[in-house]
Design a protein around this motif. Structure first.
Motif, PDB file in Angstrom:
ATOM      1  N   PRO A 156       0.892  -1.104   0.152  1.00 20.92           N
ATOM      2  CA  PRO A 156       0.078  -0.067  -0.050  1.00 20.92           C
ATOM      3  C   PRO A 156       0.873   1.261   0.142  1.00 20.92           C
ATOM      4  O   PRO A 156       2.064   1.375   0.212  1.00 20.92           O
ATOM      5  CB  PRO A 156      -0.817  -0.183   1.231  1.00 20.92           C
ATOM      6  N   SER A 214       1.461   7.504   3.688  1.00 15.66           N
ATOM      7  CA  SER A 214       1.452   8.715   3.861  1.00 15.66           C
ATOM      8  C   SER A 214       1.147   9.332   5.248  1.00 15.66           C
ATOM      9  O   SER A 214       1.186   8.407   6.046  1.00 15.66           O
ATOM     10  CB  SER A 214       0.400   9.464   2.986  1.00 15.66           C
ATOM     11  N   ARG A 267      -0.661  11.172   8.479  1.00 15.79           N
ATOM     12  CA  ARG A 267      -2.089  11.291   8.568  1.00 15.79           C
ATOM     13  C   ARG A 267      -2.750  12.666   8.121  1.00 15.79           C
ATOM     14  O   ARG A 267      -3.986  12.649   7.982  1.00 15.79           O
ATOM     15  CB  ARG A 267      -2.333  11.178   9.986  1.00 15.79           C
ATOM     16  N   ILE A 286      -2.060  11.305  -2.121  1.00 18.57           N
ATOM     17  CA  ILE A 286      -0.880  10.507  -2.230  1.00 18.57           C
ATOM     18  C   ILE A 286      -0.290  10.545  -3.663  1.00 18.57           C
ATOM     19  O   ILE A 286      -1.255  10.512  -4.769  1.00 18.57           O
ATOM     20  CB  ILE A 286      -1.082   8.920  -1.620  1.00 18.57           C
ATOM     21  N   LEU A 288      -2.302  -1.501  -3.495  1.00 17.46           N
ATOM     22  CA  LEU A 288      -2.799  -0.084  -3.487  1.00 17.46           C
ATOM     23  C   LEU A 288      -3.940  -0.263  -4.479  1.00 17.46           C
ATOM     24  O   LEU A 288      -5.019   0.238  -4.517  1.00 17.46           O
ATOM     25  CB  LEU A 288      -1.742   0.791  -3.928  1.00 17.46           C
ATOM     26  N   GLU A 303      -9.202   2.579   0.462  1.00 14.84           N
ATOM     27  CA  GLU A 303      -9.032   1.924   1.805  1.00 14.84           C
ATOM     28  C   GLU A 303      -8.023   2.563   2.635  1.00 14.84           C
ATOM     29  O   GLU A 303      -6.880   2.797   2.027  1.00 14.84           O
ATOM     30  CB  GLU A 303      -9.099   0.330   1.927  1.00 14.84           C
ATOM     31  N   ARG A 304      -8.139   3.244   3.921  1.00 14.48           N
ATOM     32  CA  ARG A 304      -7.053   3.585   4.762  1.00 14.48           C
ATOM     33  C   ARG A 304      -7.074   3.154   5.900  1.00 14.48           C
ATOM     34  O   ARG A 304      -8.171   2.645   6.594  1.00 14.48           O
ATOM     35  CB  ARG A 304      -7.346   5.271   4.755  1.00 14.48           C
ATOM     36  N   THR A 321      -0.888   2.634  10.415  1.00 12.83           N
ATOM     37  CA  THR A 321       0.272   1.801  10.414  1.00 12.83           C
ATOM     38  C   THR A 321       0.828   1.622  11.771  1.00 12.83           C
ATOM     39  O   THR A 321       0.449   1.858  12.915  1.00 12.83           O
ATOM     40  CB  THR A 321       1.501   2.104   9.137  1.00 12.83           C
ATOM     41  N   ILE A 367      -0.255   6.758   7.785  1.00 12.71           N
ATOM     42  CA  ILE A 367      -1.497   5.833   7.316  1.00 12.71           C
ATOM     43  C   ILE A 367      -1.122   4.936   6.007  1.00 12.71           C
ATOM     44  O   ILE A 367      -0.079   5.420   5.271  1.00 12.71           O
ATOM     45  CB  ILE A 367      -2.834   6.476   7.299  1.00 12.71           C
ATOM     46  N   TYR A 368      -1.816   4.113   5.713  1.00 14.77           N
ATOM     47  CA  TYR A 368      -1.704   3.303   4.600  1.00 14.77           C
ATOM     48  C   TYR A 368      -3.006   3.566   3.790  1.00 14.77           C
ATOM     49  O   TYR A 368      -3.870   3.736   4.202  1.00 14.77           O
ATOM     50  CB  TYR A 368      -1.451   1.816   4.752  1.00 14.77           C
ATOM     51  N   HIS A 369      -2.749   3.285   2.448  1.00 16.11           N
ATOM     52  CA  HIS A 369      -3.539   3.622   1.393  1.00 16.11           C
ATOM     53  C   HIS A 369      -3.846   2.319   0.528  1.00 16.11           C
ATOM     54  O   HIS A 369      -2.978   1.977   0.005  1.00 16.11           O
ATOM     55  CB  HIS A 369      -3.623   4.732   0.540  1.00 16.11           C
ATOM     56  N   SER A 384      -4.936  -3.889   3.670  1.00 17.31           N
ATOM     57  CA  SER A 384      -4.245  -4.017   5.026  1.00 17.31           C
ATOM     58  C   SER A 384      -3.268  -5.216   5.202  1.00 17.31           C
ATOM     59  O   SER A 384      -3.441  -5.970   3.963  1.00 17.31           O
ATOM     60  CB  SER A 384      -5.354  -4.236   6.379  1.00 17.31           C
TER      61      SER A 384
END
Length: 158
Positions: free
Chosen positions: A23, A26, A28, A33, A61, A67-68, A71, A77-79, A82
């Motif tokens: 993913p 970035s 928060r 992105i 991704l 979806e966010r 981490t 956070i991830y995009h 999971s």
């Protein structure tokens, strides 16, 4: 002149390889992105297919871009998918896993993927790593016996 075979026409004479595009990561507080096309994993997948290997690609991704989640690192956070979703998509018959990391800020999240082993033997190995400091209990035991060198079992080696 014969054309290159499609993936379904390739006789699997090689290994089963799973390639993972992790993913995007970035802070928060980031609203957008930078999305880079997964050309690296696509190129590697094409080369592996042409060499006769079975290939699966997990585009964390691309499969779930909206979806966010948080981490393991503060303020990141991830995009995309999971870690449990990525691990669930890994075929247990995989012989090798390749992970594409484009940017250094992705590494902490990718490390979490690497530390989430799928195969029971790999879980046993990871659980048997000694740590510094007080011992919390006995090291994890890996049941079974080593296979004979001339009779390697099929499936994932790890």
């Amino acid at each position: 002149m014969p054309s290159d075979p499609t993936p379904t026409e390739i006789t699997p004479r090689g290994r089963h390889v799973t390639l993972i595009r992790p993913p995007a990561i970035s802070t928060r507080f980031t609203y957008t992105i930078g999305v880079v096309l997964p050309l690296g994993p696509a190129y590697v997948a094409a080369a592996l297919l042409k060499a006769g290997h079975r290939v699966a690609v997990i585009d964390a991704l691309g499969e779930s871009p909206f979806e966010r989640g948080l981490t393991s690192q503060p303020n990141l956070i991830y995009h995309g998918l999971s870690i449990p979703e990525i691990v669930d998509r890994i075929d247990p018959d995989t012989d090798a896993i390749g992970i594409s990391v484009m940017f250094s800020q992705q590494w902490p999240h990718v490390e979490d993927v690497i530390r989430a082993p799928v195969h029971p033997y790999t879980r046993g190995l990871m659980g048997a790593i000694p740590t510094l400091g007080p011992v919390a209990g006995p090291l994890a035991q890996i049941d079974g016996a080593m296979p004979h060198l001339n009779a390697r079992p099929s499936g994932c080696a790890y």
